[in-house]
Design an enzyme around this catalytic site. Sequence first.
Site, mmCIF file in Angstrom:
data_model
loop_
_atom_site.group_PDB
_atom_site.id
_atom_site.type_symbol
_atom_site.label_atom_id
_atom_site.label_comp_id
_atom_site.label_asym_id
_atom_site.label_seq_id
_atom_site.Cartn_x
_atom_site.Cartn_y
_atom_site.Cartn_z
ATOM 1 C CG ASP A 177 -2.206 -0.690 1.077
ATOM 2 O OD1 ASP A 177 -2.829 -0.521 0.022
ATOM 3 O OD2 ASP A 177 -2.617 -1.395 1.998
ATOM 4 C CD GLU A 190 -6.779 3.078 2.654
ATOM 5 O OE1 GLU A 190 -7.378 2.440 3.536
ATOM 6 O OE2 GLU A 190 -6.587 2.640 1.509
ATOM 7 C CB ILE A 240 -4.058 -2.472 -2.309
ATOM 8 C CG1 ILE A 240 -2.689 -2.499 -2.988
ATOM 9 C CG2 ILE A 240 -4.768 -3.816 -2.517
ATOM 10 C CD1 ILE A 240 -1.765 -3.589 -2.477
ATOM 11 C CG ASP A 241 -11.050 -0.349 -2.501
ATOM 12 O OD1 ASP A 241 -11.088 0.179 -1.378
ATOM 13 O OD2 ASP A 241 -12.059 -0.748 -3.102
ATOM 14 C CB THR A 277 -6.175 -3.804 2.358
ATOM 15 O OG1 THR A 277 -6.095 -2.515 1.754
ATOM 16 C CG2 THR A 277 -4.804 -4.254 2.771
ATOM 17 C CG ASP A 320 -12.612 3.621 -0.010
ATOM 18 O OD1 ASP A 320 -11.711 2.796 -0.206
ATOM 19 O OD2 ASP A 320 -12.959 3.995 1.128
#
Length: 382
Positions: free
Chosen positions: A54, A79, A156-157, A159, A306
């Site tokens: 990430d 994020e 990385i959505d 996770t 997101d």
Amino acid sequence: MADLLRLLLRVAEKAANVARVCRQEALLFQLLVQEKTGKDKNKKFVQDFKTLADVVIQEMIRHDVGTQFDEMIGFIHGEESNKFENGLGESVTVTVCVTEEETAALLATVLDGDHMAASLLARAIHQDPVAITDISTETLNMPLSPTDLGIWIDPIDATSQYIEGREEVLVEGHLSPSGLQCALVLIGVYHRATGEPVMGVINQPFHHKDSTGGWKGQHFWGVSYGSFKACSVDRPKDGTKESTGRGGISVVLSSSEKQAVKEALTPLCGLDRLMYASGAGYKILCVIQGLADIYVLSEGSTFKWDSCAPHALLRALGGGMVDLAECLRSSSGERGHQEELTYHRPLTESPGADRWANQGGLVAYLDSKLLQRVILELKGKF
């Protein structure tokens, strides 16, 4: 804008390569996770993990975009915190250096001196991917400048799905409820003055395996500003349904969605068209691809990183994403366009990551008439 889009497509593919490299070493992968704590923790999950992948992806994107468009430095948000703690308890600030060797040396301090792993990661960060050619990007001529824009990155959505690593079989024409297919790289571009999403890139690193057993991905992009709209995805032919009558609408939800929401939507969808999937970005992608008509989330558990990228694609296809709570407070479901999510203003009264939460929940849609029907069904139900 064409130059910016081409750059974002390239760095998203580099990000996908990093994500795949990190999954290739099972023992290494166990060392790459670190539980988030305090204000950075997403309250929706008992355990919300930050991975080195990430952080590396986010900082790589920030570095590459800032290098080519220095006027955007300071407006490239992500994020993750780029602070990472190694096995010795030392705090390391992860950045991308000028050379591959310097980046590898920095990453080795995070990886407790594992120079081989650090070199693999540094190579993925600094190596350009195979050129992504999309001739339609050549026609992007919009009255925007990088000085007008900011960026939201979700490296990385989903996770948790990435960490768990289940390899689900992809069935054509159906969504994947869980597994690696739900993990996405999301890069969204917003207008600094208005907060509207104007460009989005989605990369799905783990779409399918090739004949050698290696993972292959796919990417999507969309641009929407004023009357100009362009998208790599065609609007789904079945995405627009008649607004009269009952049933026929497919809705994707989180499995943890409130029971009251599920019960309110069941008469509209029927049990067979009320579906569940992991990852906010992936659920919105399902709407973009026509695998679902609507995505509903009643809680404020998603964030600007997101939703920004897929929101831009929805707008490019004539849809959008609205604040559910605001829609439910409106006197008419027809005012959905007034509740579109924006990306430039934090919730100043909220702490930590919650400052950038989509606090009122959301609804993602392609057809505004279907949006109205869903809002009317939900009014007064929870």
